[in-house]
Design a protein around this motif. Sequence first.
Motif, PDB file in Angstrom:
ATOM      1  N   THR A   1      41.808  38.817  43.074  1.00 10.27           N
ATOM      2  CA  THR A   1      41.133  39.963  42.185  1.00 10.27           C
ATOM      3  C   THR A   1      39.644  38.902  41.755  1.00 10.27           C
ATOM      4  OG1 THR A   1      40.696  40.647  39.908  1.00 10.27           O
ATOM      5  CG2 THR A   1      41.829  38.541  40.625  1.00 10.27           C
ATOM      6  N   ASN A   2      38.705  38.977  41.703  1.00  9.37           N
ATOM      7  CA  ASN A   2      37.588  38.065  40.922  1.00  9.37           C
ATOM      8  C   ASN A   2      37.897  38.903  39.072  1.00  9.37           C
ATOM      9  OD1 ASN A   2      35.923  37.638  42.941  1.00  9.37           O
ATOM     10  ND2 ASN A   2      35.623  40.108  43.120  1.00  9.37           N
ATOM     11  N   GLY A   3      38.145  37.165  39.092  1.00 11.35           N
ATOM     12  CA  GLY A   3      38.920  37.176  37.529  1.00 11.35           C
ATOM     13  C   GLY A   3      37.202  36.812  36.394  1.00 11.35           C
ATOM     14  N   ASP A   4      35.783  37.386  36.665  1.00 13.33           N
ATOM     15  CA  ASP A   4      34.815  37.370  36.467  1.00 13.33           C
ATOM     16  C   ASP A   4      34.463  38.662  36.406  1.00 13.33           C
ATOM     17  OD1 ASP A   4      33.945  36.964  38.696  1.00 13.33           O
ATOM     18  OD2 ASP A   4      32.552  35.629  37.310  1.00 13.33           O
ATOM     19  N   ASP A   5      35.404  39.260  36.729  1.00 14.85           N
ATOM     20  CA  ASP A   5      34.343  40.269  37.312  1.00 14.85           C
ATOM     21  C   ASP A   5      35.179  41.684  35.918  1.00 14.85           C
ATOM     22  OD1 ASP A   5      33.710  43.428  37.578  1.00 14.85           O
ATOM     23  OD2 ASP A   5      33.731  42.899  40.167  1.00 14.85           O
ATOM     24  N   GLU A   6      34.094  42.053  35.011  1.00 17.48           N
ATOM     25  CA  GLU A   6      35.074  42.925  33.643  1.00 17.48           C
ATOM     26  C   GLU A   6      35.189  43.901  34.246  1.00 17.48           C
ATOM     27  OE1 GLU A   6      34.632  43.164  28.682  1.00 17.48           O
ATOM     28  OE2 GLU A   6      32.868  41.723  29.977  1.00 17.48           O
ATOM     29  N   VAL A   7      33.869  44.727  35.366  1.00 17.10           N
ATOM     30  CA  VAL A   7      34.764  46.199  35.155  1.00 17.10           C
ATOM     31  C   VAL A   7      35.291  46.403  36.294  1.00 17.10           C
ATOM     32  CG1 VAL A   7      33.182  48.329  37.032  1.00 17.10           C
ATOM     33  CG2 VAL A   7      32.224  46.508  35.299  1.00 17.10           C
ATOM     34  N   LEU A   8      35.850  45.684  37.134  1.00 19.52           N
ATOM     35  CA  LEU A   8      37.032  45.123  37.654  1.00 19.52           C
ATOM     36  C   LEU A   8      38.041  44.988  37.365  1.00 19.52           C
ATOM     37  CD1 LEU A   8      38.427  45.401  40.708  1.00 19.52           C
ATOM     38  CD2 LEU A   8      37.715  42.699  40.155  1.00 19.52           C
ATOM     39  N   GLN A   9      37.750  43.910  36.019  1.00 28.63           N
ATOM     40  CA  GLN A   9      39.458  43.609  35.848  1.00 28.63           C
ATOM     41  C   GLN A   9      40.128  44.472  34.842  1.00 28.63           C
ATOM     42  OE1 GLN A   9      40.715  41.815  37.575  1.00 28.63           O
ATOM     43  NE2 GLN A   9      41.460  40.156  36.207  1.00 28.63           N
ATOM     44  N   ARG A  10      38.715  45.575  33.759  1.00 27.93           N
ATOM     45  CA  ARG A  10      39.225  45.893  32.577  1.00 27.93           C
ATOM     46  C   ARG A  10      39.650  47.502  33.251  1.00 27.93           C
ATOM     47  NH1 ARG A  10      38.980  44.549  28.393  1.00 27.93           N
ATOM     48  NH2 ARG A  10      37.552  42.780  27.555  1.00 27.93           N
ATOM     49  N   ARG A  11      38.939  47.558  34.778  1.00 29.55           N
ATOM     50  CA  ARG A  11      39.925  49.119  35.509  1.00 29.55           C
ATOM     51  C   ARG A  11      41.395  48.848  35.792  1.00 29.55           C
ATOM     52  NH1 ARG A  11      36.025  50.530  40.555  1.00 29.55           N
ATOM     53  NH2 ARG A  11      34.281  51.235  38.724  1.00 29.55           N
ATOM     54  N   TRP A  12      41.726  47.746  36.337  1.00 27.47           N
ATOM     55  CA  TRP A  12      43.223  47.124  36.158  1.00 27.47           C
ATOM     56  C   TRP A  12      44.041  47.329  35.034  1.00 27.47           C
ATOM     57  CZ3 TRP A  12      47.107  44.167  34.512  1.00 27.47           C
ATOM     58  CH2 TRP A  12      48.314  43.790  36.108  1.00 27.47           C
ATOM     59  N   ALA A  13      43.739  46.752  33.876  1.00 23.61           N
ATOM     60  CA  ALA A  13      44.101  46.327  32.689  1.00 23.61           C
ATOM     61  C   ALA A  13      44.549  48.306  32.194  1.00 23.61           C
ATOM     62  CB  ALA A  13      43.488  46.127  31.671  1.00 23.61           C
ATOM     63  N   ARG A  14      43.301  48.306  32.092  1.00 27.53           N
ATOM     64  CA  ARG A  14      43.278  50.761  31.777  1.00 27.53           C
ATOM     65  C   ARG A  14      44.691  50.834  33.037  1.00 27.53           C
ATOM     66  NH1 ARG A  14      37.902  50.597  31.344  1.00 27.53           N
ATOM     67  NH2 ARG A  14      37.827  51.115  33.909  1.00 27.53           N
ATOM     68  N   GLU A  15      44.566  51.433  33.760  1.00 29.80           N
ATOM     69  CA  GLU A  15      45.506  51.613  34.800  1.00 29.80           C
ATOM     70  C   GLU A  15      46.736  51.092  34.568  1.00 29.80           C
ATOM     71  OE1 GLU A  15      42.171  51.264  38.754  1.00 29.80           O
ATOM     72  OE2 GLU A  15      44.125  50.898  39.080  1.00 29.80           O
ATOM     73  N   GLN A  16      46.952  49.420  34.317  1.00 30.83           N
ATOM     74  CA  GLN A  16      48.724  49.620  34.161  1.00 30.83           C
ATOM     75  C   GLN A  16      49.161  49.341  32.495  1.00 30.83           C
ATOM     76  OE1 GLN A  16      50.475  48.351  36.146  1.00 30.83           O
ATOM     77  NE2 GLN A  16      49.067  48.783  37.910  1.00 30.83           N
TER      78      GLN A  16
END
Length: 362
Positions: free
Chosen positions: A58-73
């Motif tokens: 992952t790219n830990g500073d990519d807010e779009v990417l990371q928040r997608r994972w958080a929502r999916e989980q």
Amino acid sequence: MRLFQNSGLYPSYLPRLNQLAANTRSFAERRDVFLHDRFGAAHFLKPVLDGSPEAFFTNGDDEVLQRRWAREQGMSGEPTLEAILLAQVEHHATEVFYNLDPVRYPSTFVAKLPACVKTTLCWRAAPSGNADFTAYGAVLGNFPSILDIWRGKGCRAELFFPAHDPAMDEYGHSERPIDVVFVGGYSRHHRARARTLEQVAQLAGSRNIVLCLDASRLTKLAESTLGRLLPLRSHRRPDAIAAIAKPPVFGRNLYELIGSSKIVLNGAIDMSGVDRGNMRCFEAMGCGALLVSDAGGYPDGMQEGSTIETYDTPEQAVEVISRSLQDWPRLAEIAALGRARVRDIYRKDAQWRQFGDLVGRI
């Protein structure tokens, strides 16, 4: 080995990623678009690029990417990016955590990692002020003098190299209409580089010179209408550079640009000392261009007069470039040998084996 590799994005790359990933909706889709674009791929370990089920990236500073994972989980509320990254590590049951963005996630982050993580490593090939990486099992890098700096700060430091990206083999097999290309940053850390660029830019009247510059915020301000009213003259690019400067390029666009160029001009940042072998060296040679870079200590496979050409002063850079273009058939053979050497010495499978050896010793 359950590997977790974390990376980060350049702010100037983010618009390109957002455009490429505009039609994605899931974490996996956006991440896959990023990995396919190959930005930073020389640092990504083989299991990540192969899509191994035991590897998580992952790219830990990519807010779009990371928040997608958080929502999916099903993470509730608005968790911080650090909280999301920690949750990803725990969800993955990571054993080895390899961080390419340790300034953002230093020792204080390592202390919060779940118990499943047995080994932690980070990559840092530049001095970083007061950043603390002592909690990592080792700091990796390919500049020996900078590794010594980290050892002086109490870190274990180990030599490790970028690797040839197999996707580079797709580029640079036709005409090379660009004579010289430079792609890189322009800021207060690049004074020696700026002097070289100014000299080479003056060849633009007779040669096809392309400078793709990622200017610092201060340089952009200095060159703005408002900035020209401020005492920022020293931060403006010389006229010869500004006249031909283009925006930075990244990912596969960078590979395509290098593959269309005879010569890639390179210059180390001021803080790198005598060590050489930054990412642009691997990218230039990997895409088959002739690397013309400043003199210093280069790693295996990068040998002056055999696989690369070097210069000592900005004026000499112009001389080396002019001579190389005049004798291009011979210099093209040097470039081809350089491509073969980098591809042979810095293979992805060799990088992965070395990484495994390091994990076993830490």
